[in-house]
Design a protein around this motif. Sequence first.
Motif, short mmCIF file in Angstrom:
data_model
loop_
_atom_site.label_atom_id
_atom_site.label_comp_id
_atom_site.label_asym_id
_atom_site.label_seq_id
_atom_site.Cartn_x
_atom_site.Cartn_y
_atom_site.Cartn_z
N ILE A 68 0.91 -1.30 0.04
CA ILE A 68 -0.10 0.06 -0.05
C ILE A 68 0.95 1.20 0.08
CG2 ILE A 68 -1.80 1.45 1.19
CD1 ILE A 68 -2.49 -1.45 2.33
N TYR A 69 1.96 1.28 0.87
CA TYR A 69 2.82 2.31 0.76
C TYR A 69 3.46 2.36 -0.60
CZ TYR A 69 2.53 1.73 5.69
OH TYR A 69 2.06 1.41 7.22
N GLY A 70 3.87 1.49 -1.25
CA GLY A 70 4.34 1.73 -2.74
C GLY A 70 3.47 2.27 -3.55
N MET A 71 2.15 1.75 -3.31
CA MET A 71 1.22 2.41 -4.43
C MET A 71 0.91 3.79 -3.95
SD MET A 71 -2.83 1.51 -4.34
CE MET A 71 -3.28 2.53 -3.06
N ILE A 72 1.10 4.28 -2.86
CA ILE A 72 0.86 5.65 -2.72
C ILE A 72 2.00 6.50 -3.17
CG2 ILE A 72 1.24 7.46 -0.87
CD1 ILE A 72 -0.47 5.44 1.15
N MET A 73 3.27 5.95 -2.94
CA MET A 73 4.49 6.38 -3.85
C MET A 73 4.40 6.42 -5.34
SD MET A 73 7.70 4.65 -1.49
CE MET A 73 8.85 5.21 -2.50
N MET A 74 3.58 5.37 -5.77
CA MET A 74 3.63 5.42 -7.51
C MET A 74 2.46 6.47 -7.83
SD MET A 74 1.82 2.37 -9.50
CE MET A 74 -0.01 2.62 -8.98
N ILE A 75 1.37 6.85 -6.99
CA ILE A 75 0.42 7.86 -7.26
C ILE A 75 1.13 9.15 -7.39
CG2 ILE A 75 -1.66 8.75 -6.58
CD1 ILE A 75 -2.50 6.04 -5.54
N LEU A 76 1.76 9.39 -6.19
CA LEU A 76 2.66 10.49 -5.84
C LEU A 76 3.56 10.82 -6.95
CD1 LEU A 76 2.87 10.59 -2.02
CD2 LEU A 76 1.25 12.08 -3.34
N ILE A 77 4.53 9.82 -7.27
CA ILE A 77 5.31 10.13 -8.39
C ILE A 77 4.73 10.43 -9.60
CG2 ILE A 77 7.07 9.03 -9.81
CD1 ILE A 77 7.85 7.38 -6.93
N SER A 78 3.61 9.81 -10.11
CA SER A 78 2.97 9.98 -11.27
C SER A 78 2.69 11.27 -11.31
CB SER A 78 1.80 8.77 -11.55
OG SER A 78 2.47 7.60 -11.68
N GLY A 79 1.74 11.81 -10.19
CA GLY A 79 1.09 13.00 -10.28
C GLY A 79 2.34 13.94 -10.42
N ALA A 80 3.35 13.96 -9.67
CA ALA A 80 4.43 15.07 -9.75
C ALA A 80 5.04 14.90 -10.99
CB ALA A 80 5.45 14.58 -8.57
N ALA A 81 5.55 13.83 -11.64
CA ALA A 81 6.12 13.67 -13.11
C ALA A 81 5.10 14.41 -14.24
CB ALA A 81 6.22 12.37 -13.52
N ALA A 82 3.80 14.29 -14.15
CA ALA A 82 2.81 15.05 -14.78
C ALA A 82 3.10 16.67 -14.67
CB ALA A 82 1.48 14.66 -14.59
N LYS A 83 3.45 17.07 -13.69
CA LYS A 83 3.57 18.39 -13.42
C LYS A 83 5.07 18.86 -13.85
CE LYS A 83 0.36 18.98 -9.77
NZ LYS A 83 0.18 18.79 -8.37
N THR A 84 5.93 18.06 -13.59
CA THR A 84 7.30 18.41 -13.89
C THR A 84 8.29 17.21 -14.37
OG1 THR A 84 8.03 18.18 -11.61
CG2 THR A 84 7.50 20.37 -12.09
N PRO A 85 8.00 17.12 -15.67
CA PRO A 85 8.48 15.77 -16.37
C PRO A 85 10.04 15.79 -16.43
CG PRO A 85 7.14 17.23 -17.88
CD PRO A 85 7.23 17.56 -16.68
N GLY A 86 10.63 17.17 -16.11
CA GLY A 86 11.95 17.37 -16.30
C GLY A 86 12.82 16.56 -15.26
N MET A 87 12.12 16.42 -14.37
CA MET A 87 12.62 15.98 -12.86
C MET A 87 12.67 14.38 -12.81
SD MET A 87 13.16 18.55 -11.00
CE MET A 87 13.27 18.00 -9.24
N TRP A 88 12.49 13.99 -13.93
CA TRP A 88 12.57 12.20 -14.03
C TRP A 88 13.61 11.67 -13.54
CZ3 TRP A 88 16.18 9.24 -16.12
CH2 TRP A 88 16.89 9.89 -16.94
N PRO A 89 15.07 12.06 -13.31
CA PRO A 89 15.75 11.13 -12.52
C PRO A 89 15.51 11.17 -11.11
CG PRO A 89 16.84 12.87 -14.21
CD PRO A 89 15.50 13.08 -13.97
#
Length: 145
Positions: free
Chosen positions: A60-81
């Motif tokens: 569940i914690y990993g799923m939360i991380m996945m959701i947060l990473i996907s949301g953040a990546a949509a806003k700032t894709p240049g931070m992919w590393p």
Amino acid sequence: MALAKVGGYAAVGLAAMGSSMGTGIAGAAAIGAWKKCYQQDKPAPFLLLAMAGAPLSQTIYGMIMMILISGAAAKTPGMWPLYLAVGVFGGLAQMFSALFQGRAAAGGCNSFAETNQGFANDLMILGVVETCAIFALVFSIMVMA
């Protein structure tokens, strides 16, 4: 963007691998403990199921991380590393927490089935191991903020 999403899935994928290893270890111990109880004509404690399932929360914690990473990546894709690194290392932290929580739960299953005492103490130890997973989740949120 694709590599950022890889980071997101790495978080949940690695966490789920750890959860399956941890629940497998603890579950095998619970089954063995129940067998001992049956052989001794003692009631098999149902509470062992709680210990065997404890490592599932890391998924569940990993799923939360996945959701947060996907949301953040949509806003700032240049931070992919950053998102890739947070997903991989955060997922590994969840994996190892689940794995070792399963090992601790295995000991708790054996102990509780033999003595019918100490269940709360066993859960406290599982909570201590769980804290590492929660820290990893919180710190990943802080790094991405």
